[in-house]
Design an enzyme around this catalytic site. Structure first.
Site, PDB file in Angstrom:
ATOM      1  N   SER A  22       0.879  -1.182   0.000  1.00 43.61           N
ATOM      2  CA  SER A  22       0.000   0.000   0.000  1.00 43.61           C
ATOM      3  C   SER A  22       0.907   1.220   0.000  1.00 43.61           C
ATOM      4  CB  SER A  22      -0.857  -0.008   1.279  1.00 43.61           C
ATOM      5  OG  SER A  22      -1.476   1.248   1.478  1.00 43.61           O
ATOM      6  N   TYR A  80      -1.907  -1.148  10.440  1.00 42.61           N
ATOM      7  CA  TYR A  80      -1.881  -1.311   8.976  1.00 42.61           C
ATOM      8  C   TYR A  80      -0.574  -0.754   8.410  1.00 42.61           C
ATOM      9  CZ  TYR A  80      -3.920  -1.163   4.218  1.00 42.61           C
ATOM     10  OH  TYR A  80      -4.186  -1.347   2.881  1.00 42.61           O
TER      11      TYR A  80
END
Ligand code: NAD
Length: 255
Positions: free
Chosen positions: A138, A151
């Protein structure tokens, strides 16, 4: 067809990015092994329509023993030539209020599962003399954002792991890279949009607010665009891309 005779295992592919990548690889002729908690029936039907072989295994990637079962099953379906480590979850909260259970789950699914799948896929790839490992990291593997401690930590870890595996396979026909998407409109992001809907802010406005904060293009990245990039990494032209963290983010990281 470029990938005829190859088998791709795509974790977390009953929806979203994983299913989009499965579609592009199937169109290129790869047989597809799906995984994920969503209803597999529509995904199986969609991929089978490409004329390739497709099957689904419901392994919970938070459980290393189930990952081992997934790979034993994959071995019975032709082995894994292309591994897409895609399954992931999100939880948004400030670090002082971050539930330890959510931290553990995110680290297990978004990071440790990438390690387990990689270590189980590599021997077969080395034996067959070809392989591609593509980790869906990401932009949050390269920069932080408020409320996303677990995350961001996990995705930074995925990029580090991709570099090491890229080095350890550097003299072989196996490559390992990370893709770093910005916002893609999937169930994972839809939940973040829904959290922003209030009396004065409807779904469309919440979507625009989310993009305006981070993504200069003002447009979502699509699963198909990520699939096409994965297909490039599987091609001969992509054979010397090794240990890269490739952002596809509408300009997010250019700022
Ligand atoms: P999604 O929620 O649509 O898909 C996630 C998939 O993972 C689903 O198939 C789900 O069933 C599966 N999954 C969840 N927990 C699992 C577990 N324990 N075991 C097995 N499967 C499990 O989300 P998405 O947006 O398509 O996310 C896919 C990947 O892309 C994730 O790694 C996510 O972090 C990453 N990503 C998403 C975005 C985005 O904007 N959507 C941006 C950057 C990176």
């Amino acid at each position: 067809m470029q990938l005829t005779g190859k088998t791709a295992l795509i974790t977390g592919s009953t929806s979203g990015i994983g299913l989009g990548i499965a579609q592009v690889l199937a169109e290129a002729g790869a047989d597809i092994l799906l995984n994920g908690f969503g209803d597999p029936a529509p995904a199986l039907e969609q991929i089978a329509a490409c004329g390739v072989r497709v099957a689904h295994h419901p392994a919970d990637l938070a459980q290393p023993a189930q990952i081992a079962e997934l790979f034993a099953w994959a071995g019975e379906h032709g082995g894994v030539d292309i591994l897409l480590n895609n399954a992931g979850i999100q939880h948004v909260a400030p670090v002082e209020q971050f539930p330890p259970q959510a931290w553990d789950s995110i680290l297990a699914i978004n990071l440790s599962a990438v390690f387990h799948c990689t270590r189980l896929a590599l021997p077969g790839m080395r034996e067959r003399g070809w392989g591609r490992i593509i980790n869906i990291a990401s932009v949050h593997g390269l920069v932080g954002s408020l409320g996303k401690a677990a995350y961001v930590a996990a995705k930074h870890g995925v990029i580090g792991l991709s570099k090491v595996v890229g080095l350890e396979t550097a003299t072989s026909n196996v490559t390992c890279n990370a893709l770093c998407p910005g916002f893609v409109l999937t169930p994972l992001v839809q939940r973040q949009i829904d959290q922003r809907i209030t009396e004065g802010v409807d779904s469309q406005q919440a979507q625009q607010q989310l993009l305006a904060e981070k993504q200069p293009s003002g447009a979502f990245v699509t699963p198909r665009q990520l699939g096409e990039l994965a297909l490039f990494l599987c091609s001969e032209a992509g054979a010397q891309v090794r240990g890269a963290a490739w952002n596809v983010d509408g300009g997010w990281l250019a700022q």
